[in-house]
Design a protein around this motif. Sequence first.
Motif, PDB file in Angstrom:
ATOM      1  N   GLU A  76       0.836  -1.217   0.000  1.00 42.32           N
ATOM      2  CA  GLU A  76       0.000   0.000   0.000  1.00 42.32           C
ATOM      3  C   GLU A  76       0.871   1.268   0.000  1.00 42.32           C
ATOM      4  O   GLU A  76       0.626   2.228  -0.743  1.00 42.32           O
ATOM      5  CB  GLU A  76      -0.906  -0.046   1.252  1.00 42.32           C
ATOM      6  CG  GLU A  76      -1.926   1.052   1.358  1.00 42.32           C
ATOM      7  CD  GLU A  76      -2.903   1.072   0.173  1.00 42.32           C
ATOM      8  OE1 GLU A  76      -3.087   2.161  -0.380  1.00 42.32           O
ATOM      9  OE2 GLU A  76      -3.459   0.015  -0.197  1.00 42.32           O
ATOM     10  N   GLU A  77       1.911   1.230   0.834  1.00 46.77           N
ATOM     11  CA  GLU A  77       2.807   2.396   0.949  1.00 46.77           C
ATOM     12  C   GLU A  77       3.605   2.609  -0.354  1.00 46.77           C
ATOM     13  O   GLU A  77       3.824   3.739  -0.788  1.00 46.77           O
ATOM     14  CB  GLU A  77       3.771   2.137   2.120  1.00 46.77           C
ATOM     15  CG  GLU A  77       4.428   3.364   2.668  1.00 46.77           C
ATOM     16  CD  GLU A  77       5.335   3.032   3.875  1.00 46.77           C
ATOM     17  OE1 GLU A  77       5.472   1.839   4.225  1.00 46.77           O
ATOM     18  OE2 GLU A  77       5.911   3.982   4.433  1.00 46.77           O
ATOM     19  N   LYS A  80       1.237   4.155  -2.859  1.00 48.62           N
ATOM     20  CA  LYS A  80       1.013   5.580  -2.572  1.00 48.62           C
ATOM     21  C   LYS A  80       2.193   6.422  -3.021  1.00 48.62           C
ATOM     22  O   LYS A  80       2.037   7.491  -3.600  1.00 48.62           O
ATOM     23  CB  LYS A  80       0.836   5.779  -1.051  1.00 48.62           C
ATOM     24  CG  LYS A  80      -0.591   5.775  -0.616  1.00 48.62           C
ATOM     25  CD  LYS A  80      -0.703   6.371   0.791  1.00 48.62           C
ATOM     26  CE  LYS A  80      -2.092   6.131   1.341  1.00 48.62           C
ATOM     27  NZ  LYS A  80      -2.081   5.799   2.755  1.00 48.62           N
ATOM     28  N   ASN A  84       1.897   9.148  -5.957  1.00 52.66           N
ATOM     29  CA  ASN A  84       2.246  10.520  -5.603  1.00 52.66           C
ATOM     30  C   ASN A  84       3.347  11.069  -6.518  1.00 52.66           C
ATOM     31  O   ASN A  84       3.303  12.218  -6.959  1.00 52.66           O
ATOM     32  CB  ASN A  84       2.713  10.539  -4.137  1.00 52.66           C
ATOM     33  CG  ASN A  84       2.961  11.945  -3.658  1.00 52.66           C
ATOM     34  OD1 ASN A  84       2.046  12.763  -3.628  1.00 52.66           O
ATOM     35  ND2 ASN A  84       4.216  12.242  -3.335  1.00 52.66           N
TER      36      ASN A  84
END
Length: 351
Positions: A76-77, A80, A84
Amino acid sequence: MFYITPVWEKHLLESADKEEMHSLLNLADTVRQENVKNQVCIHGIIEFSNHCHSLCTYCGLRAENRVIERFRMSPEEIKKTAVNAVKKLGYKMLVLQSGEDLWYDANKLSWLIKGICRQVKCLLFISIGNRDFETYEKLYKDGAKGSLFRFETSDKRLYQELHPDCCFDERIGHLKFMKEIGYLIASGPIIGLPGQTTDSLIDDIYLMKELGVTMAAMGPFIPAPNTPLEGSQAGTVEMTLKMIALARLIYPKVRIPIATALEKLGGNATRIRALKGGANAFMLNLTPPNYRKHYQIYPGKNSMAIHQHSKETVEDLTRIIKSCSRYVCKGWGVDFILNKKRFLSGCAMSG
Ligand code: 5AD
């Protein structure tokens, strides 16, 4: 078409003559201009795990190094961070890199790549080491269209010495397989490894050409603490610059990024020399700050200011690129290596 004889290739790599070096870099600059024009590409790299089951004798992440602190970013990180980088910072090409860490199995990686491609349009490179062929195929279908996978050296005997748990033919087999199923390949050698000869460095350039790499991913060796090679001599800035220039002459259309290891050894001045001596791309670090210090493939990796703050770095770098009468290519390096149709069909975009 420019032709350089084998005797000259060897002579130029071995020469300590400053004038010859200067001429070599100038010639590479001309060949670069004629073949790949004035664009410079900026790519981003996310180093998402420093766990590694491999034992490469030069690498600070090797399994037997019990001193470094290990980290893993959650899928998930990673997603992201990638989304981004594309949405907020404008990156168009990203490398997702880790040690050889099987915690990220095919399903987790597949989820990650599909997830990124669903949300943003970007060219994704994986750099995750040896995997089985089905995994490469799956990830390609999911949207990863490139693979950064260095062959490290074309010298079989040296390769074996440096990699007790892998073999050269297998490495090349993986590269060829990935190329065959459509991946764009970024590969190349480490320059200045103990026991490496100039003949084998020249072979390295021809191997990159034979493999049809899109990116000549090569950089100098920097000894890492707590590895069997910690006491060895580092590769040099001069040899790395010569290799960039020679690669430009032998394989004129290839993209040549400036490795962070070269930036680390030589700083900003070297970066400019590389840019004016055949190179035409940069790789900036996008790993979240709290993890960067632990990704110590070699000491001081990511310590350069420009690799520390994602937003400013693009602006800083753009200034440097402009100061060399060059410009950041519009697609940030995607448009002129990619067959757009294949890109779009493999990586659904959100807008
Ligand atoms: N010095 C320079 N490059 C290194 N790599 C690993 N260890 C070192 C080192 N000590 C490079 C290898 C590997 C890539 C991720 O980093 O080429 O494939």
